[in-house]
Design a protein around this motif. Sequence first.
Motif, PDB file in Angstrom:
ATOM      1  N   ALA A  84       0.824  -1.205   0.000  1.00 51.30           N
ATOM      2  CA  ALA A  84       0.000   0.000   0.000  1.00 51.30           C
ATOM      3  C   ALA A  84       0.858   1.254   0.000  1.00 51.30           C
ATOM      4  N   THR A  85       1.931   1.253   0.804  1.00 55.39           N
ATOM      5  CA  THR A  85       2.773   2.444   0.918  1.00 55.39           C
ATOM      6  C   THR A  85       3.567   2.697  -0.357  1.00 55.39           C
ATOM      7  N   LEU A  86       4.165   1.651  -0.909  1.00 55.78           N
ATOM      8  CA  LEU A  86       4.945   1.826  -2.133  1.00 55.78           C
ATOM      9  C   LEU A  86       4.053   2.289  -3.281  1.00 55.78           C
ATOM     10  N   GLY A  87       2.884   1.695  -3.393  1.00 57.73           N
ATOM     11  CA  GLY A  87       1.960   2.129  -4.432  1.00 57.73           C
ATOM     12  C   GLY A  87       1.554   3.577  -4.257  1.00 57.73           C
ATOM     13  N   ASN A  88       1.343   3.993  -3.001  1.00 60.75           N
ATOM     14  CA  ASN A  88       0.940   5.374  -2.734  1.00 60.75           C
ATOM     15  C   ASN A  88       2.071   6.355  -3.024  1.00 60.75           C
ATOM     16  N   ASN A 116      -6.478   3.123   0.078  1.00 62.33           N
ATOM     17  CA  ASN A 116      -5.171   2.977   0.697  1.00 62.33           C
ATOM     18  C   ASN A 116      -5.274   3.033   2.221  1.00 62.33           C
ATOM     19  N   VAL A 117      -5.991   4.024   2.746  1.00 62.13           N
ATOM     20  CA  VAL A 117      -6.149   4.146   4.201  1.00 62.13           C
ATOM     21  C   VAL A 117      -6.905   2.937   4.746  1.00 62.13           C
ATOM     22  N   PHE A 124       1.568   5.812   7.745  1.00 58.48           N
ATOM     23  CA  PHE A 124       2.298   5.467   6.526  1.00 58.48           C
ATOM     24  C   PHE A 124       1.669   6.111   5.291  1.00 58.48           C
ATOM     25  N   GLN A 125       0.396   6.493   5.380  1.00 56.53           N
ATOM     26  CA  GLN A 125      -0.240   7.158   4.240  1.00 56.53           C
ATOM     27  C   GLN A 125       0.443   8.498   3.961  1.00 56.53           C
ATOM     28  N   GLN A 126       0.639   9.307   5.017  1.00 56.73           N
ATOM     29  CA  GLN A 126       1.309  10.587   4.834  1.00 56.73           C
ATOM     30  C   GLN A 126       2.804  10.396   4.622  1.00 56.73           C
ATOM     31  N   MET A 127       3.385   9.384   5.244  1.00 54.50           N
ATOM     32  CA  MET A 127       4.793   9.090   5.002  1.00 54.50           C
ATOM     33  C   MET A 127       5.008   8.778   3.519  1.00 54.50           C
ATOM     34  N   ALA A 128       4.058   8.053   2.924  1.00 57.71           N
ATOM     35  CA  ALA A 128       4.150   7.742   1.500  1.00 57.71           C
ATOM     36  C   ALA A 128       4.059   9.011   0.656  1.00 57.71           C
TER      37      ALA A 128
END
Length: 428
Positions: free
Chosen positions: A20-24, A138-139, A157-161
């Motif tokens: 999810a993070t890499l895709g985001n 994603n979230v 991790f959403q904002q980190m991405a």
Amino acid sequence: MNHPVQGTDPKTQRRAVIAATLGNVLEIYDFIIFGIFAVAISKTFFPSGDEYAALMFTFMTFAAGFVVRPIGALVLGQYADKVGRKKALSFTLILMAIGTVIPALCPSYDSIGIAATVILVFGRLLQGFSAGGEIGSNVAMLVENASSRNRALFCSFQQMAQGGGVLLGGIVGYVIAVVYGQERMLQDYWRLAFFVGLVIGPVGWYIRRVLPETPEFERSKKKESVDSFLEGVKANFGRILIGIAIMIFWTVATQVSNYFTTYAVRELHMPVASTYLGQISSGLTLLAICPLVGMLADRIGPYKPMAFGAALAGVLAYPLFKMLVATPTLPTLLLVQIAISVTLGLYAACAPLVMSDIFPTRYRATGIGTSYALGVMIFGGLTPMIVTTLIQISGDKLIIGLYLTAAALLSLALIGALVRMQRKPVPA
């Protein structure tokens, strides 16, 4: 509040976070490089002769991507709530890849005239539709794979991405500017940044093939079907409004941060390579601070870090920009961007968890995506155009600081109202 589903094994959790993070990261990269390379795009796809007009047309095209975000959030959010998070994430990545290849390959205005502008706008609309559906899914993927002990960390991790996307955009922009020089980059070499973004295709395939569906979604699907569009909006209208309120500072601070490349070059006459170093510093700051804030929020709750971040921005935004305008050097630019990114990280690392807990599982992807998309469309997508216009009319380069201050204080007031509000428990 929703009760997180227990029993997700650590290996599945790690795979979900990575996928999810890499895709985001790549989704955000593809979406924001349009803003990062706004000056170059304005020179390529719009009539030359009036720099301000060309830049404004570029920002209008940039904003068009935000206008269609709510449509993408509703359509793709419903898809994610009906068939699953994993399939929706894969589909949004493929759409973003198609939207990204258009500016990379489209001929210039000098070559095919107004057709170039039309094609560019279509690509931007496709990107916006994709991004509208990606955030909610994603979230939902992150929070539904978390345990009760690490829900804030996973959501951070959403904002980190997003910080990772900014970092990648800054690195690519800096490399292009240094290797080819500012003049050649502004001609056609900026397109290389869009080709870099095309690697999202394999990532979409990876998510579709490898990642399992979330246990919480599977259990919710067995219990109750997804509401129809009108039923869902009616049942969750108040929650959507709360979600939009949460978005104000989040989206304005994000767009102000992305606007630095244009602001520093156009208003402060700084070298373009320096502005990309600023983007790199911003991305690194978000990468570092968001997980730390997430871990803190798992201990003390998400509202305190959010309120502190908004309050800090309200106090510091104007003085920071005043210092930058007075001393437009690379060290000052880096300091200002890092400081704003710290306030953004404090706020935005916690915001996805707050938004995910507002909505029931069967409406989570749609609700988060719609709130996010409407908030970004209303308060964020117009930020570059509004700031550029206000500076052009008033001649005051510090208006951007006042704009960010107003957004921070408004969000701070709304957070206070949220904390005091007695909400009914959200059904699963």
